[in-house]
Scaffold this active site. Structure first.
Site, PDB file in Angstrom:
ATOM      1  N   CYS A   2       0.942  -1.194   0.016  1.00 47.29           N
ATOM      2  CA  CYS A   2       0.019  -0.024  -0.077  1.00 47.29           C
ATOM      3  C   CYS A   2       0.834   1.264   0.077  1.00 47.29           C
ATOM      4  O   CYS A   2       2.060   0.973   0.385  1.00 47.29           O
ATOM      5  CB  CYS A   2      -0.776   0.084   1.469  1.00 47.29           C
ATOM      6  SG  CYS A   2      -1.933  -1.573   1.581  1.00 47.29           S
ATOM      7  N   ARG A  27       1.349   1.238  -6.147  1.00 49.19           N
ATOM      8  CA  ARG A  27       1.585   0.250  -5.058  1.00 49.19           C
ATOM      9  C   ARG A  27       0.289  -0.582  -4.738  1.00 49.19           C
ATOM     10  O   ARG A  27       0.521  -1.683  -4.089  1.00 49.19           O
ATOM     11  CB  ARG A  27       2.245   1.028  -3.636  1.00 49.19           C
ATOM     12  CG  ARG A  27       3.436   1.611  -3.917  1.00 49.19           C
ATOM     13  CD  ARG A  27       3.758   2.426  -2.881  1.00 49.19           C
ATOM     14  NE  ARG A  27       4.144   1.726  -1.646  1.00 49.19           N
ATOM     15  CZ  ARG A  27       5.355   1.332  -1.267  1.00 49.19           C
ATOM     16  NH1 ARG A  27       6.458   1.797  -2.056  1.00 49.19           N
ATOM     17  NH2 ARG A  27       5.852   0.618  -0.409  1.00 49.19           N
ATOM     18  N   TRP A  74      -3.748  -2.228  -1.345  1.00 50.49           N
ATOM     19  CA  TRP A  74      -3.737  -3.520  -2.167  1.00 50.49           C
ATOM     20  C   TRP A  74      -4.181  -4.460  -0.781  1.00 50.49           C
ATOM     21  O   TRP A  74      -3.495  -4.492  -0.146  1.00 50.49           O
ATOM     22  CB  TRP A  74      -2.408  -3.838  -2.481  1.00 50.49           C
ATOM     23  CG  TRP A  74      -2.202  -4.905  -3.323  1.00 50.49           C
ATOM     24  CD1 TRP A  74      -2.456  -5.031  -4.681  1.00 50.49           C
ATOM     25  CD2 TRP A  74      -2.207  -6.465  -2.722  1.00 50.49           C
ATOM     26  NE1 TRP A  74      -2.457  -6.444  -4.774  1.00 50.49           N
ATOM     27  CE2 TRP A  74      -2.217  -7.122  -3.756  1.00 50.49           C
ATOM     28  CE3 TRP A  74      -1.526  -6.941  -1.454  1.00 50.49           C
ATOM     29  CZ2 TRP A  74      -1.833  -8.691  -4.005  1.00 50.49           C
ATOM     30  CZ3 TRP A  74      -1.279  -8.266  -1.441  1.00 50.49           C
ATOM     31  CH2 TRP A  74      -1.410  -9.067  -2.621  1.00 50.49           C
ATOM     32  N   ASN A  98       0.552   0.095   6.128  1.00 54.69           N
ATOM     33  CA  ASN A  98       1.074  -0.853   5.070  1.00 54.69           C
ATOM     34  C   ASN A  98       1.873  -2.209   5.852  1.00 54.69           C
ATOM     35  O   ASN A  98       2.540  -2.013   6.472  1.00 54.69           O
ATOM     36  CB  ASN A  98       2.034  -0.142   4.136  1.00 54.69           C
ATOM     37  CG  ASN A  98       2.647  -0.923   3.232  1.00 54.69           C
ATOM     38  OD1 ASN A  98       2.226  -1.971   2.736  1.00 54.69           O
ATOM     39  ND2 ASN A  98       3.864  -0.672   2.757  1.00 54.69           N
ATOM     40  N   GLY A  99       1.301  -3.419   5.323  1.00 51.42           N
ATOM     41  CA  GLY A  99       1.879  -4.565   5.864  1.00 51.42           C
ATOM     42  C   GLY A  99       0.801  -5.567   6.543  1.00 51.42           C
ATOM     43  O   GLY A  99      -0.300  -5.189   6.321  1.00 51.42           O
ATOM     44  N   GLU A 477       9.299 -14.856 -19.102  1.00 55.47           N
ATOM     45  CA  GLU A 477       9.031 -13.548 -18.916  1.00 55.47           C
ATOM     46  C   GLU A 477       7.880 -12.947 -19.748  1.00 55.47           C
ATOM     47  O   GLU A 477       7.350 -12.374 -19.303  1.00 55.47           O
ATOM     48  CB  GLU A 477      10.348 -12.780 -18.837  1.00 55.47           C
ATOM     49  CG  GLU A 477      10.296 -11.284 -19.008  1.00 55.47           C
ATOM     50  CD  GLU A 477       9.675 -10.787 -17.672  1.00 55.47           C
ATOM     51  OE1 GLU A 477       9.475 -11.368 -16.732  1.00 55.47           O
ATOM     52  OE2 GLU A 477       9.276  -9.409 -17.707  1.00 55.47           O
ATOM     53  N   LYS A 481       4.639 -11.408 -18.787  1.00 54.51           N
ATOM     54  CA  LYS A 481       4.248  -9.968 -19.156  1.00 54.51           C
ATOM     55  C   LYS A 481       2.634 -10.198 -19.684  1.00 54.51           C
ATOM     56  O   LYS A 481       1.744  -9.252 -19.590  1.00 54.51           O
ATOM     57  CB  LYS A 481       5.060  -9.435 -20.335  1.00 54.51           C
ATOM     58  CG  LYS A 481       6.258  -8.896 -19.934  1.00 54.51           C
ATOM     59  CD  LYS A 481       6.180  -7.628 -18.915  1.00 54.51           C
ATOM     60  CE  LYS A 481       6.179  -7.944 -17.451  1.00 54.51           C
ATOM     61  NZ  LYS A 481       7.364  -8.046 -16.770  1.00 54.51           N
ATOM     62  N   GLU A 484      -0.175 -10.966 -17.020  1.00 58.10           N
ATOM     63  CA  GLU A 484      -0.299  -9.798 -16.061  1.00 58.10           C
ATOM     64  C   GLU A 484      -0.792  -8.768 -16.634  1.00 58.10           C
ATOM     65  O   GLU A 484      -1.899  -8.233 -15.903  1.00 58.10           O
ATOM     66  CB  GLU A 484       1.052  -9.700 -15.066  1.00 58.10           C
ATOM     67  CG  GLU A 484       1.819  -8.424 -15.383  1.00 58.10           C
ATOM     68  CD  GLU A 484       3.108  -8.560 -14.403  1.00 58.10           C
ATOM     69  OE1 GLU A 484       4.310  -8.376 -15.314  1.00 58.10           O
ATOM     70  OE2 GLU A 484       2.849  -8.323 -13.452  1.00 58.10           O
ATOM     71  N   HIS A 500       7.637 -33.265 -24.728  1.00 62.66           N
ATOM     72  CA  HIS A 500       7.429 -33.961 -23.419  1.00 62.66           C
ATOM     73  C   HIS A 500       6.043 -33.594 -22.728  1.00 62.66           C
ATOM     74  O   HIS A 500       5.915 -33.833 -21.595  1.00 62.66           O
ATOM     75  CB  HIS A 500       8.487 -33.701 -22.599  1.00 62.66           C
ATOM     76  CG  HIS A 500       9.953 -33.991 -23.017  1.00 62.66           C
ATOM     77  ND1 HIS A 500      10.305 -35.353 -23.190  1.00 62.66           N
ATOM     78  CD2 HIS A 500      11.034 -33.413 -23.673  1.00 62.66           C
ATOM     79  CE1 HIS A 500      11.408 -35.432 -23.627  1.00 62.66           C
ATOM     80  NE2 HIS A 500      11.850 -34.238 -24.129  1.00 62.66           N
ATOM     81  N   LYS A 599       2.905  -3.179  -7.238  1.00 57.52           N
ATOM     82  CA  LYS A 599       4.099  -3.088  -7.768  1.00 57.52           C
ATOM     83  C   LYS A 599       5.099  -3.695  -6.798  1.00 57.52           C
ATOM     84  O   LYS A 599       5.957  -4.310  -7.258  1.00 57.52           O
ATOM     85  CB  LYS A 599       4.388  -1.405  -7.829  1.00 57.52           C
ATOM     86  CG  LYS A 599       5.776  -1.197  -8.615  1.00 57.52           C
ATOM     87  CD  LYS A 599       5.856  -1.632  -9.765  1.00 57.52           C
ATOM     88  CE  LYS A 599       7.235  -1.554 -10.656  1.00 57.52           C
ATOM     89  NZ  LYS A 599       7.340  -2.265 -11.734  1.00 57.52           N
TER      90      LYS A 599
HETATM   91  O1  M6R Z   1      10.615  -5.581  -6.468  1.00 51.60           O
HETATM   92  P1  M6R Z   1      10.884  -6.748  -7.074  1.00 51.60           P
HETATM   93  O2  M6R Z   1      11.743  -6.825  -8.304  1.00 51.60           O
HETATM   94  O3  M6R Z   1      11.466  -7.703  -5.862  1.00 51.60           O
HETATM   95  O4  M6R Z   1       9.509  -7.403  -7.610  1.00 51.60           O
HETATM   96  C1  M6R Z   1       9.235  -8.738  -7.959  1.00 51.60           C
HETATM   97  C2  M6R Z   1       7.959  -9.002  -8.573  1.00 51.60           C
HETATM   98  O5  M6R Z   1       7.066  -8.769  -7.674  1.00 51.60           O
HETATM   99  C3  M6R Z   1       7.864  -8.358  -9.937  1.00 51.60           C
HETATM  100  O6  M6R Z   1       8.941  -8.521 -10.704  1.00 51.60           O
HETATM  101  C4  M6R Z   1       6.611  -8.802 -10.546  1.00 51.60           C
HETATM  102  O7  M6R Z   1       6.573 -10.177 -10.979  1.00 51.60           O
HETATM  103  C5  M6R Z   1       6.311  -7.729 -11.602  1.00 51.60           C
HETATM  104  N1  M6R Z   1       4.977  -7.421 -11.499  1.00 51.60           N
HETATM  105  C6  M6R Z   1       6.395  -8.519 -13.151  1.00 51.60           C
HETATM  106  O8  M6R Z   1       6.240  -7.574 -13.964  1.00 51.60           O
END
Ligand code: M6R
Length: 604
Positions: A2, A27, A74, A98-99, A477, A481, A484, A500, A599
């Protein structure tokens, strides 16, 4: 996860809180709220959804005040509703958090037994009740606050207002970051430098367990034992304090286009382009016998790409593990291991916990992070910075390529230090890295072709990404992308693994995106693509124009710039990013703030 902002000042506070919350929306963005001191009493405004919903509430019911706190959420405990939105209020106390308060259930039961009732399902509300109860026993808000903090288990960053305490904001951190911002006759509290960025670039980072009392004239800070402390005031760069979208429709697209610069900046940290040599690093790679990387999400894939380079160029065994698994697996570690945390934010809870655990085992530690003042940066013995600049889009792009660039450069260093590559090979590899920002810029020319492919992908329900070698983690990756931001199911596979099992998924409705640079396994990848095409699967091959044509009906090509295999993951990264971006735009999803995500994942 958050975002938090607090302002104790002299001008109208509500627009300032909103300005800051807009910067923090990355965030968390399922609800938002503000609270401000109006005639000695704290009033709240909250809304489910994004900041614009909160703005509408404020327009209907303005808050005329100069002191306030704000939060963008969040959800962890309790659905994203207005009732669960912060700030939470109990008696005289209003606060944002936050937490996660891990012992909230027992605290709630105790408070309920004393007749307190709750209006939300959150863990946070118990903190407000606890503090309100303590304030009935002492006139000193700091004494009451400290007693409450001592009862909390879990992670928190808190900002608190109290009825009758005009001008005062209390703050505390444990496990979640919090900064104090210094102004002229005003003070600020924020979950990061971006939060206070609209108001100041003078910042003090609170340390683990610190708590603070702010008023318009300054800050009184205390450590976990209650002793008064001073935390240094540092100047953060304007860029980490202020971020704008500029001419771009989305932050993600802007950040994709920033990659030639961000990769160049990051490489300059590790390589001396004038002399064509790797710069010395704080780690003696000749003195270690293994690397253990811990990371999550996109950072995990970047680290996997790095692994290929460390093993191939430096003969250095390199394990890469998802931090949430590593931290509870009780892994067997040996003293010659360098533990490396890779993270954009430097705050990801699982990665940080894994790093702390490695440190406690006596391992040498390094943090490859984009936020250089983050918890990981401070926890690790060695800081390896990336210079991507602030990344706002929740889908990581420029932070990813900066991580890959740094790891490739470090692998070259390691190869030199371990005597695995000679001066000529070093010069060749550094030249390849030197050219990579230009090639990344050239890769943007795939834009039009990828936009057309994205039109087709947007109609699919499943997409496969294939690659071999370092292109395998890049394929994963690419799938991440796409998932997400477009919400299309996608998987990344090692191309050789196809037969396989995954090949059973192939039909005319399941596109396969292949990442096929002209490297030593190109022919193998090409033959895997023929296998897919032979089964009627649409294939999109991203490869240099001079790569030999795989035989197979329906193979559609997107021409990538030709490049040295070392930097192919950087160049091809642009393709998977643009593909995901345009697919999401075509589907009309929220590109910068996709559903359910945040984020920085600062909770487990
Ligand atoms: O801040 P970080 O690099 O540790 O974050 C890790 C993941 O949460 C972050 O890479 C997440 O997978 C992204 N949303 C991917 O686009």
């Amino acid at each position: 996860m958050c975002g938090i902002i607090g302002v104790t000042g002299t001008g109208p506070v509500a627009p300032r809180l909103i300005d800051s919350l807009k910067r923090l929306e990355y965030r968390g963005y399922d609800s938002a709220g503000v609270a401000a001191v109006v005639d000695g009493r704290v009033e709240r405004r909250r809304a489910k959804g994004k900041i614009r919903e909160l703005e509408a509430v404020l327009a209907a019911e303005p808050l005329e005040a100069t002191v306030g706190i704000g939060h963008t959420r969040w959800a962890t405990h309790g659905a994203p509703t207005t009732e669960n939105a912060h700030p939470h209020k109990a008696g005289r106390v209003t606060l944002v958090h936050n937490g996660i308060i891990e012992n909230f259930a027992e605290l709630k039961a105790e408070l309920a037994a004393h007749g307190r009732t709750f209006e939300s399902q959150t863990d946070t509300e118990v903190v407000a009740h606890l503090l309100d109860a303590e304030l009935a026993t002492t006139n000193d808000p700091l004494v009451a606050f400290k007693r409450v903090l001592d009862r909390l288990t879990g992670a928190y960053a808190l900002a608190v207002l109290i009825d009758g305490e005009d001008g005062l904001i209390l703050g505390a951190r444990r496990g979640s970051p919090l900064v104090v911002g210094w102004g002229e006759g005003e003070m600020y509290l924020g979950s990061d430098a971006l939060a206070v960025g609209p108001f100041t670039t003078s910042i003090s980072y609170l340390e683990e367990g610190d708590y603070v009392a702010l008023d318009r004239s300054g800050a009184r800070m205390f450590d976990v034992s209650g002793a008064a402390v001073e935390r240094p005031v540092v100047q953060v760069s304007g860029s980490s304090a202020m971020v704008e979208k500029g001419e771009y429709r989305h932050f993600m697209l802007k950040e994709i286009h920033e990659q030639p610069d961000s990769v160049q900046r990051t490489l300059s940290e590790y390589l001396d382009f004038v002399n064509g040599t790797a710069r010395p690093t704080a780690v003696d790679f000749a003195a270690i016998d293994r690397i253990q990387v811990v990371a999550c999400g996109t950072a995990f894939y970047a680290a996997q790409i790095g692994r290929y380079a460390f093993e191939r160029l430096a003969g250095l065994p390199c394990d890469v593990e998802i931090a949430s698994e590593f931290r509870y697996r009780r892994p067997a570690v040996s003293k010659g291991t360098l533990a490396v945390a890779v993270s954009q934010s430097g705050e990801t809870a699982d990665t940080l916990a894994s790093l702390t655990w490695c440190k406690a085992q006596g391992l040498q530690t390094a943090a490859l992070v984009n936020v250089h003042s983050s918890s990981m940066a401070r926890e690790a013995a060695v800081l390896w910075p990336t210079h991507a600049g602030p990344e706002i889009g929740v889908a990581s792009t420029k932070a990813f390529t900066a991580q890959v660039a740094a790891l490739l450069a470090l692998a070259v260093s390691a190869g030199v230090q371990r005597g695995r590559i000679d001066a000529a090979q070093e010069a060749e590899l550094i030249q390849a890295l030197f050219e990579s920002p230009r090639l990344i810029a050239e890769a943007m020319q795939m834009d039009e072709a990828l936009r057309e492919v994205a039109n087709d992908l947007s109609k699919a329900t499943d997409v496969l990404f294939l690659g071999r070698g370092p292109m395998f983690p890049l394929a994963m990756e690419g799938a991440l992308k796409l998932k997400e931001i477009s919400y299309i199911h996608a998987e990344g596979y090692a191309a050789g693994e196809l037969k396989h099992g995954p090949i059973a998924l192939i039909d005319e409705f399941t596109p396969t995106v292949a990442l096929a640079p002209l490297d030593d396994v190109y022919e193998k990848t090409a033959s895997n693509l023929q296998e897919v095409a032979a089964r009627g699967g649409p294939v999109i091959m991203i490869a240099p124009a001079d790569a030999p044509e795989p035989h197979g009906a329906g193979i559609r090509r997107v021409d990538a710039p030709a490049c040295h295999p070392l930097v192919a993951p950087l160049v091809h990264a642009v393709a998977i990013q643009l593909l995901a971006y345009y697919t999401a735009v075509q589907k009309g999803t929220d590109v910068d703030q996709p559903r359910n995500l945040a984020k920085s994942v600062t909770v487990e």
